[in-house]
Design a protein around this motif. Sequence first.
Motif, short mmCIF file in Angstrom:
data_model
loop_
_atom_site.label_atom_id
_atom_site.label_comp_id
_atom_site.label_asym_id
_atom_site.label_seq_id
_atom_site.Cartn_x
_atom_site.Cartn_y
_atom_site.Cartn_z
N TYR A 164 2.18 -3.88 11.34
CA TYR A 164 3.55 -3.64 11.78
C TYR A 164 4.32 -4.95 12.00
O TYR A 164 5.52 -5.02 11.78
CB TYR A 164 3.56 -2.82 13.08
N GLU A 194 -0.41 -6.72 14.58
CA GLU A 194 0.75 -6.24 15.35
C GLU A 194 1.52 -7.35 16.04
O GLU A 194 2.56 -7.10 16.65
CB GLU A 194 0.30 -5.18 16.37
N ARG A 201 3.53 10.63 2.80
CA ARG A 201 4.25 11.28 3.91
C ARG A 201 4.72 12.65 3.43
O ARG A 201 5.05 12.82 2.26
CB ARG A 201 5.50 10.47 4.31
N SER A 247 -9.45 9.76 -1.66
CA SER A 247 -10.30 10.50 -0.72
C SER A 247 -11.73 10.54 -1.23
O SER A 247 -11.96 10.34 -2.43
CB SER A 247 -9.82 11.94 -0.62
N LYS A 270 -8.47 -1.76 11.31
CA LYS A 270 -7.57 -2.25 12.36
C LYS A 270 -8.18 -2.21 13.76
O LYS A 270 -7.79 -2.97 14.63
CB LYS A 270 -6.22 -1.54 12.33
N ASP A 325 -11.92 0.11 2.13
CA ASP A 325 -10.98 0.32 3.23
C ASP A 325 -11.72 0.60 4.54
O ASP A 325 -12.86 1.05 4.53
CB ASP A 325 -10.07 1.51 2.87
N ASN A 359 -4.65 5.07 -1.99
CA ASN A 359 -5.87 5.54 -1.30
C ASN A 359 -6.52 6.69 -2.04
O ASN A 359 -5.83 7.59 -2.53
CB ASN A 359 -5.51 6.00 0.12
N GLU A 367 0.87 -1.18 0.00
CA GLU A 367 0.00 0.00 0.00
C GLU A 367 0.90 1.23 0.00
O GLU A 367 1.88 1.30 0.75
CB GLU A 367 -0.91 0.01 1.24
P1 C2E Z 1 -5.30 3.34 5.73
O1 C2E Z 1 -5.51 3.42 4.26
O2 C2E Z 1 -6.24 2.49 6.50
O3 C2E Z 1 -3.79 2.87 5.93
C1 C2E Z 1 -3.35 2.07 6.97
C2 C2E Z 1 -2.83 2.88 8.10
O4 C2E Z 1 -2.59 2.02 9.20
C3 C2E Z 1 -1.48 3.52 7.79
O5 C2E Z 1 -1.40 4.73 8.53
C4 C2E Z 1 -0.51 2.51 8.36
O6 C2E Z 1 0.76 3.05 8.66
C5 C2E Z 1 -1.25 2.09 9.61
N1 C2E Z 1 -0.84 0.76 10.05
C6 C2E Z 1 -0.31 -0.22 9.33
N2 C2E Z 1 -0.08 -1.32 10.07
C7 C2E Z 1 -0.47 -1.02 11.32
C8 C2E Z 1 -0.48 -1.74 12.56
O7 C2E Z 1 -0.07 -2.90 12.66
N3 C2E Z 1 -0.98 -1.10 13.64
C9 C2E Z 1 -1.45 0.17 13.57
N4 C2E Z 1 -1.89 0.71 14.69
N5 C2E Z 1 -1.45 0.89 12.43
C10 C2E Z 1 -0.97 0.29 11.31
P2 C2E Z 1 -0.94 6.07 7.86
O8 C2E Z 1 0.15 5.85 6.87
O9 C2E Z 1 -0.73 7.03 8.97
O10 C2E Z 1 -2.21 6.48 7.04
C11 C2E Z 1 -3.40 6.80 7.69
C12 C2E Z 1 -4.51 6.98 6.69
O11 C2E Z 1 -4.28 8.11 5.87
C13 C2E Z 1 -4.63 5.81 5.72
O12 C2E Z 1 -5.35 4.79 6.37
C14 C2E Z 1 -5.37 6.45 4.58
O13 C2E Z 1 -6.76 6.48 4.83
C15 C2E Z 1 -4.85 7.87 4.61
N6 C2E Z 1 -3.84 8.04 3.57
C16 C2E Z 1 -2.54 7.66 3.53
N7 C2E Z 1 -1.97 7.99 2.37
C17 C2E Z 1 -2.94 8.58 1.63
C18 C2E Z 1 -3.00 9.13 0.32
O14 C2E Z 1 -2.03 9.13 -0.44
N8 C2E Z 1 -4.20 9.64 -0.09
C19 C2E Z 1 -5.31 9.61 0.70
N9 C2E Z 1 -6.42 10.11 0.21
N10 C2E Z 1 -5.29 9.12 1.94
C20 C2E Z 1 -4.12 8.60 2.39
#
Ligand code: C2E
Length: 431
Positions: free
Chosen positions: A403, A384, A208, A264, A348, A324, A262, A204
């Motif tokens: 993770y 995790e 950042r 929006s 999650k 998602d 992803n 995925e």
């Molecule tokens: P998401 O699409 O559900 O992505 C998974 C999020 O869970 C990611 O956070 C990832 O780092 C985190 N994650 C992965 N494995 C684990 C785990 O084992 N435990 C926990 N607690 N968390 C885990 P991230 O990278 O902070 O992204 C958060 C959200 O931001 C994403 O959720 C997605 O909805 C959005 N996002 C990220 N990149 C983009 C993008 O390029 N465009 C858009 N529109 N949204 C994005």
Amino acid sequence: MVTGPDFFGYTRLLRDIENLRESAGLDNMALVLLRLKGVDEVNKTLGYTAGDEVLSAVAGRIAGVAREQDCLTRLGGDLFALLIRNPLHEGHAILGAKKAVQVITEPVAIGANRARLRASAGIAFLAPGAATTAEEFLRQGELAVKEAAAGNDDYLVYRPALDTVQQTPQALWAEVDDALHQGEFEIHYQPKLELRTGRLIGAEALARWRHPVKGLLSPAQFMPVIEETDSVRTLLWYVLNTGLRQASAWQTHCPGFKIAVNASPLSLADTDLVALLADATKIWHFPADQLILEITETALMRSPKASTGRLHQLRELGVHVSIDDFGTGYSSLAYLKVLPADELKIDKSFVLPITHSATDRRLVESIIQLGHAVGLEVVAEGIEDEATAQTLVAMQCDIGQGYHLGRPLDAAAFEARWLSGDGSSAIAATA
Ligand code: C2E
Ligand code: MG
Ligand code: MG
């Protein structure tokens, strides 16, 4: 001395401050800004004349709190400024602010009715000898009163830390938009593994922002400000192009490597979405069926009919769709049955507790069965630990992400960890 109300309250206040400094040589002042709340309700329920009566009564009371040498100005409909000359110490202004808030909140009799306003005060100090301009002095007061009103506090004294938290959404959005155009964004890749075998099937792409001062920022820190703006299209275009370029290069190491991006809610509603995806796959000669567009269940449910239409178009293009954060929205079974999707990603928040909560375990198991019943591949995110991975394998969940299996990594680190050598590193983190 009470001045205003007039249209030029700010000009008058700034002039008063300058006059005091220049003519009277006074540079020890405190500014108490008083934000009244509830005036609108009085206008609506008792009428505008009653509203004016309440304001005038309250202005009289605030003036009663002020000393003869202090200036009270009405700056706007519900904002008053009390300029205190030569406060003896900080507590002097604070006491004035507290008293003013107290008198404002005492009921005002309007005929047979009683109206009651609320108020918050923001206080700024002009320190003796400081080079602070009148405008800056006023800005500090405004910042303090805005923060006090937001927190329903009686009063708050300005401190420099307020400047950093108080970046307006507009300013923050402009900063993110500039950063997108200046190449401060990057993508981190998190592996998606086939749970039964531990085989790497793709990643995925997660956005950042490498902020020059604040360091690496995650989507929670910038998505909320751009989510409803045109910048989401810029971001999607950036992530798509970078992700597809990268994933094309990785095909040699891992044939069939899938990349998930992803989208929006606003992108889903964008009439250019399908063309955007078609262009990007063409540019990078990337097979459309190896591109997965992740759309949250909540976004899909905003407008189920329109979403279904858009997903049909994506499917015609060959792009796969993943629902998602499943479980956090409220899709009905009937909707899930007709939704043209390929993958269901369990949020999650359901996956994290499965090893210690029987309810969550049963819930996740039902979602997996539900997904399979309507022909979807099921992904669990937020794995995790090994016990969670094994529980999901036993439940016949298809794909895992988390993770424990692999953290999001930048392209170089992802390549080194997952794709270098003979491909053996792609084997089972679950084993
Ligand atoms: P998401 O699409 O559900 O992505 C998974 C999020 O869970 C990611 O956070 C990832 O780092 C985190 N994650 C992965 N494995 C684990 C785990 O084992 N435990 C926990 N607690 N968390 C885990 P991230 O990278 O902070 O992204 C958060 C959200 O931001 C994403 O959720 C997605 O909805 C959005 N996002 C990220 N990149 C983009 C993008 O390029 N465009 C858009 N529109 N949204 C994005
Ligand atoms: Mg996602
Ligand atoms: Mg998710």
